[in-house]
Design an enzyme around this catalytic site. Structure first.
Site, PDB file in Angstrom:
ATOM      1  N   GLY A  53       0.895  -1.145   0.105  1.00 43.45           N
ATOM      2  CA  GLY A  53      -0.001  -0.184   0.000  1.00 43.45           C
ATOM      3  C   GLY A  53       0.919   1.141  -0.126  1.00 43.45           C
TER       4      GLY A  53
ATOM      5  CG  HIS B 171       4.059   2.601   4.029  1.00 39.68           C
ATOM      6  ND1 HIS B 171       3.510   3.041   5.010  1.00 39.68           N
ATOM      7  CD2 HIS B 171       3.074   1.829   3.382  1.00 39.68           C
ATOM      8  CE1 HIS B 171       2.291   1.824   5.364  1.00 39.68           C
ATOM      9  NE2 HIS B 171       2.126   1.275   4.233  1.00 39.68           N
TER      10      HIS B 171
ATOM     11  CG  ASP C  87       1.040  -5.929   1.398  1.00 36.86           C
ATOM     12  OD1 ASP C  87       0.222  -5.572   0.455  1.00 36.86           O
ATOM     13  OD2 ASP C  87       1.716  -5.307   1.897  1.00 36.86           O
TER      14      ASP C  87
ATOM     15  CG  HIS D 156      -0.722   0.084   7.554  1.00 36.40           C
ATOM     16  ND1 HIS D 156      -0.228  -1.144   7.960  1.00 36.40           N
ATOM     17  CD2 HIS D 156      -0.658   0.156   6.312  1.00 36.40           C
ATOM     18  CE1 HIS D 156       0.279  -1.503   6.929  1.00 36.40           C
ATOM     19  NE2 HIS D 156       0.035  -0.774   5.907  1.00 36.40           N
TER      20      HIS D 156
ATOM     21  N   GLY E 126      12.736  40.720  22.088  1.00 31.29           N
ATOM     22  CA  GLY E 126      12.975  40.839  23.542  1.00 31.29           C
ATOM     23  C   GLY E 126      14.139  40.842  24.488  1.00 31.29           C
ATOM     24  CG  ASP E 127      17.124  38.237  22.651  1.00 25.30           C
ATOM     25  OD1 ASP E 127      17.067  39.222  21.818  1.00 25.30           O
ATOM     26  OD2 ASP E 127      17.582  37.237  22.305  1.00 25.30           O
TER      27      ASP E 127
ATOM     28  CB  THR F 180      20.753  48.732  12.080  1.00 31.56           C
ATOM     29  OG1 THR F 180      21.518  49.699  11.505  1.00 31.56           O
ATOM     30  CG2 THR F 180      19.722  48.138  11.045  1.00 31.56           C
TER      31      THR F 180
ATOM     32  N   GLY G  95      19.148  48.207  19.330  1.00 30.13           N
ATOM     33  CA  GLY G  95      20.663  48.206  18.950  1.00 30.13           C
ATOM     34  C   GLY G  95      21.346  49.573  18.880  1.00 30.13           C
TER      35      GLY G  95
END
Length: 606
Positions: free
Chosen positions: A75, A78, A131, A239, A424-425, A517, A582
């Site tokens: 089938g 897969h 199968d 399956h 935020g960092d 920046t 920054g």
């Protein structure tokens, strides 16, 4: 609550055919059979006449192939199994049924007729009833037509207790390794009996167990809610059928330990593997598992096998080989290896989905990080007694200390601004760099301005991380390159170094004035500093004037539309009135350094 599954498809009924069409367009070495069963009563308009779905090697001429043909299938759903493993050195053809549905006998027969020559054909079949029956009947029909046929059934599932009935163990990802062994044996010119024997032996020494975080969704159907958000399922099939148990989500190391224990269980004795054995390891993704998570599983599985079970790992294959549509999860496959199996696995193949495994002797997995000698600080300088600072060394030390302390003071403000326009960092990142610079200062060669700036760059690179860390490292490296060209360093040389830094950050970061920046603070500072010194302004006064320009430039970012960094992804109205963190950070340390220089110079002159 169940929801309609989302798929990037057209008609759910056409997914297999359209997958095959895309596959052969991608890989020129593959072809597919186009048509319907050749039966007198078959009308293409009738639903029972299912279209043939067979992928085969483009270099194999019907009836003239001089090696054993190796065919597998089952089938669909897969992928890349089975069609992705068609190619020289592996499968000669692959037969696809509809999703999770065994292919019809007519399709299997079409594949046999298309690629089988006088050496015969081996069918490799996963152990599922449909199968086994369809491939078995096709094999019998092919024999009646004069073809030499053999069939090997693979049942490598180790999750369930030993079966009591006739169903047997399910065929899972270990089947792919059997494909490779058989394909390489056939490619080496072995007879049908010999190829079948090697495939059968490989199927008897391989075991697999899977773990899932989600249930797969079939095209056109709803998504199952069988597994809760904090649950995982052990031992389910490919399956989506239920497994051994649903348990709470566990760390991957714990899961790997459990799976290996089950596969190598001496109670079930599914595998003839004991302490001192050699094995091949396959970590297989089930469809929606990132390669990162698969590698984390591999990282645990290898030493677990070696140290806990005393088993040597000859080869490791990690990737997505046999899936269950979009299932999140993975399976572990272990195959007992010997010289012949390794030779078959290492043999070349052009099958597009076969992974490249590690071959031969494994070098050490870890080696020490090389530490290059610093171009500015020699080991004997670091270990020597602190040197007496020159006038310039004292000024530089004061400037660095003041700049770092100012960044520490404004950490929260930087984070607050960055939470509105970024992630935020910014303050936390700059704080990490500033505190480490203060710790490392005792190691800096303050009497060597170029060397000190280079060491600051090394500190920043080591602890800051992210874009800010890279940009400040670039800034320091450019300043170092500029300063080290001079035998004596004064105000003009510092101005040249600042200009070189600005140019480097702009070149590699891609930003310039007006992009919102750090450069919107440093470019005005550089311009004013160069102009003031050219006009023969007192260096300290020129430095202060340039710091005021830096502050004004940073404040002006409130009115700028971001063209670089994370702020560029945010709507302009959300960025308005908030300065670029920054730029504010750059202006702050620059201003603090300028005032420290002025105070130090005036103190030494008085």
């Amino acid at each position: 609550m169940a929801f309609q599954g989302k798929k990037l498809i057209n008609d759910p009924d056409d997914v297999v055919t359209e997958f095959i069409e895309g596959l052969v367009e991608t890989y020129p070495g593959l072809q597919y059979l186009d048509g319907f069963p050749q039966r007198p009563f078959c009308d293409e308009s009738l639903l029972e006449c299912v279209q043939i779905k067979v992928v085969l090697r483009a270099d194999v001429v019907r009836g003239a192939y001089d090696k054993v043909a190796v065919i597998s299938g089952g089938g669909s759903g897969h992928e890349p199994t089975h069609a992705g493993f068609v190619g020289p050195g592996m499968l000669t053809a692959a037969v696809s049924g509809d999703v999770f549905t065994s292919p019809p006998i007519d399709s299997i027969l079409a594949a046999i007729r298309a690629v089988t020559g006088p050496m015969g054909c081996l069918l490799i079949v996963k152990n599922y009833t449909g199968d086994r029956l369809n491939f078995g009947l096709a094999a019998e029909q092919a024999k009646s037509e004069g073809y030499k046929m053999e069939m090997v059934i693979v049942g490598d599932d180790c999750a369930l207790p030993p079966p009591r009935g006739i169903a047997g163990r399910r065929g899972l990802a270990g089947t792919v390794l059997v494909h490779k062994v058989a394909g390489a044996a056939a490619d080496a010119g072995l007879s049908l009996a010999e190829v079948a024997a090697e495939a059968k032996h490989a199927s008897e020494v391989v075991g697999t167990m899977g773990v899932a975080l989600s249930v797969c969704t079939l095209p056109g159907q709803v998504t199952s809610d069988r597994l809760g958000p904090k649950q995982m399922e052990l031992g389910l099939g490919i399956h989506g059928e239920p497994g051994v148990a649903v348990v709470d989500l566990q760390p991957i190391d714990v899961v790997v330990e459990h799976v290996l224990k089950q596969i190598l269980s001496q109670e079930t004795q599914y595998l003839p593997i004991t302490r001192g054995s050699n094995v091949v390891l396959l970590i297989n993704g089930l469809g929606a598992t990132p390669i990162m998570e698969l590698m984390i599983a591999a990282r645990k599985a290898v030493p677990e096998l070696q140290l806990e079970y005393g088993i040597a790992v000859d080869r490791v294959y990690t990737g997505t080989l046999m899936t269950s549509l979009d299932m999140a999860g993975f399976s572990i496959t272990i195959m007992r290896s010997d010289e012949n199996i390794l030779q078959r696995l290492d043999a070349p193949t052009k099958a597009p989905a076969w992974p490249v495994g590690s071959e031969g002797n494994r070098p050490p997995a870890k080696i020490p990080v090389p530490v290059p000698p610093s171009p500015s600080v020699k080991e004997d300088e670091i270990l020597a007694e602190p040197q007496e600072l020159s006038k310039q060394g004292c000024v530089l030390e004061a400037a660095i200390e003041a700049a770092a302390k100012e960044i520490i003071n404004i950490k929260d403000s930087l984070n607050e601004w960055d939470s509105k326009v970024g992630d935020g960092d910014c303050g936390t990142t700059m704080y990490r760099g500033a505190t480490t610079i203060l710790e490392d200062m005792k190691r800096y060669p303050m009497n060597d301005a170029a060397g000190t700036i280079n060491e600051i760059g090394s500190t920043v690179r080591r602890v800051m991380g992210g874009t800010s860390g890279i940009l400040y490292d670039i800034l320091c490296k450019a300043a170092y390159a500029s300063l080290k060209q001079n035998t004596s360093i004064g105000a003009n040389e510092w101005a040249d170094a600042l200009e070189a830094s600005v140019d480097a950050v702009s070149k590699y970061g891609g930003a310039s004035a007006g992009y919102r920046t750090m450069l919107d603070a440093l470019i005005p500072a550089c311009t004013v500093l160069k102009q003031a010194l050219k006009g023969r302004e007192d260096p300290a006064t020129a430095f202060i004037a340039s710091s005021e320009a830096a502050s004004a430039g940073a404040e002006s970012t409130k009115q700028m539309q971001a063209k670089a960094g994370r702020s560029s992804y945010i709507a302009p109205d959300l960025v308005a009135s908030v300065p670029d963190p920054g730029a504010m950070a750059a202006a702050a340390w620059y201003r603090a350094a300028a005032h420290a220089v002025k105070d130090k110079l005036h103190a030494s002159d008085s």
